[in-house]
Design a protein around this motif. Structure first.
Motif, PDB file in Angstrom:
ATOM      1  N   THR A  36       0.848  -1.173   0.000  1.00 22.38           N
ATOM      2  CA  THR A  36       0.000   0.000   0.000  1.00 22.38           C
ATOM      3  C   THR A  36       0.891   1.232   0.000  1.00 22.38           C
ATOM      4  O   THR A  36       2.110   1.131   0.084  1.00 22.38           O
TER       5      THR A  36
ATOM      6  N   MET B 106      -6.350   0.521   1.149  1.00 19.36           N
ATOM      7  CA  MET B 106      -6.111  -0.011   2.493  1.00 19.36           C
ATOM      8  C   MET B 106      -6.520   0.971   3.594  1.00 19.36           C
ATOM      9  O   MET B 106      -6.449   0.642   4.772  1.00 19.36           O
TER      10      MET B 106
ATOM     11  N   ALA C  94      -8.730  -3.179   4.586  1.00 15.93           N
ATOM     12  CA  ALA C  94      -7.540  -3.428   5.406  1.00 15.93           C
ATOM     13  C   ALA C  94      -7.716  -4.697   6.224  1.00 15.93           C
ATOM     14  O   ALA C  94      -6.786  -5.508   6.335  1.00 15.93           O
ATOM     15  N   GLU C  95      -8.898  -4.889   6.764  1.00 19.38           N
ATOM     16  CA  GLU C  95      -9.144  -6.068   7.589  1.00 19.38           C
ATOM     17  C   GLU C  95      -9.028  -7.355   6.780  1.00 19.38           C
ATOM     18  O   GLU C  95      -8.342  -8.294   7.176  1.00 19.38           O
TER      19      GLU C  95
ATOM     20  N   SER D 153      -5.342  -7.789   5.399  1.00 15.48           N
ATOM     21  CA  SER D 153      -4.380  -8.031   6.484  1.00 15.48           C
ATOM     22  C   SER D 153      -4.538  -9.429   7.075  1.00 15.48           C
ATOM     23  O   SER D 153      -3.581  -9.985   7.620  1.00 15.48           O
TER      24      SER D 153
ATOM     25  N   ARG E 189       0.811  -9.959   4.794  1.00 16.32           N
ATOM     26  CA  ARG E 189       1.622  -8.976   5.517  1.00 16.32           C
ATOM     27  C   ARG E 189       1.617  -7.706   4.691  1.00 16.32           C
ATOM     28  O   ARG E 189       1.918  -7.727   3.490  1.00 16.32           O
ATOM     29  N   VAL E 190       1.289  -6.598   5.338  1.00 14.88           N
ATOM     30  CA  VAL E 190       1.102  -5.331   4.639  1.00 14.88           C
ATOM     31  C   VAL E 190       2.331  -4.444   4.827  1.00 14.88           C
ATOM     32  O   VAL E 190       2.783  -4.219   5.958  1.00 14.88           O
TER      33      VAL E 190
ATOM     34  N   CYS F 262       3.770  -0.552   3.656  1.00 19.36           N
ATOM     35  CA  CYS F 262       3.389   0.748   3.103  1.00 19.36           C
ATOM     36  C   CYS F 262       4.635   1.447   2.568  1.00 19.36           C
ATOM     37  O   CYS F 262       5.576   1.726   3.324  1.00 19.36           O
TER      38      CYS F 262
ATOM     39  N   GLN G  31      -0.561   2.963  10.090  1.00 12.37           N
ATOM     40  CA  GLN G  31      -0.935   1.719  10.761  1.00 12.37           C
ATOM     41  C   GLN G  31      -0.231   0.496  10.173  1.00 12.37           C
ATOM     42  O   GLN G  31      -0.273  -0.583  10.742  1.00 12.37           O
ATOM     43  N   PHE G  32       0.447   0.686   9.024  1.00 13.53           N
ATOM     44  CA  PHE G  32       1.111  -0.427   8.357  1.00 13.53           C
ATOM     45  C   PHE G  32       2.627  -0.303   8.469  1.00 13.53           C
ATOM     46  O   PHE G  32       3.154   0.781   8.673  1.00 13.53           O
TER      47      PHE G  32
END
Length: 173
Positions: free
Chosen positions: A12, A86, A92-93, A96, A100-101, A103, A149-150
């Motif tokens: 992302t 995302m 995202a949920e 994820s 594995r995300v 950014c 958040q990533f």
């Protein structure tokens, strides 16, 4: 790659951060499939700018949610997402949960430079208007917490190959 075997890798980040280019390299090096969510939407529904113009942003976001669910069901694939995909909590949920995300992080000046060199850069619907540089800075600021958040991967001033190597090393550690 024991910890990540069988899982997806999800990239992302803001438009122009290199998700597609880096994603192709990571997929090749892992021997996994590559999926670009925007390309899939375009193949099914037509150009993104046309979707925005004819049906609105809400229709495009609905297409993103459909593609996110489909992509999450896959296995051993590298998924390059659209720049805002995302940031939608259901996307995202679901992504994820099976991947594995990472950014890819770039600053506004780097995004502007990259999009100026991209033949599709001027066609980006969210940058329509007289001052795309200001729009980029505003959108990056608005999205900072969401992207935060990533797991962050610096992308500015690095080659796509170096970024891909960084991601693969993180997967192996």
């Amino acid at each position: 790659m024991a910890a990540s075997a069988g899982r997806n890798v999800v990239l992302t980040g803001f438009m122009g951060s290199g998700k597609t280019t880096v994603g192709r390299i990571v997929a090749h090096q892992l021997g996994w499939a590559f999926l670009d969510t925007d390309a899939l939407i375009v193949a099914r529904h037509g150009p993104i700018h046309a979707i925005f113009t004819e049906h609105g942003e809400a229709a495009f976001r609905a297409h993103e949610r459909e593609v996110a669910i489909e992509a999450a069901a896959g296995w051993q694939q590298v998924i390059a997402t659209g720049g805002r995909m995302m940031l939608d909590p259901p996307n995202a949920e679901v992504l994820s949960a099976t991947g594995r995300v990472f950014c890819l992080i770039v600053d506004a000046a780097e995004v502007y430079r990259r999009l100026q060199a991209d033949p599709d850069g001027p066609m980006r619907p969210l940058l329509a208007g007289d001052d795309p540089a200001t729009a980029i800075a505003r959108l990056l600021d608005e999205r900072a917490d969401g992207y935060g958040q990533f797991e962050q991967v610096p992308a500015a001033g690095r080659t796509p190959a170096a970024i891909a190597t960084d991601i693969i090393n993180r997967l192996r550690s």
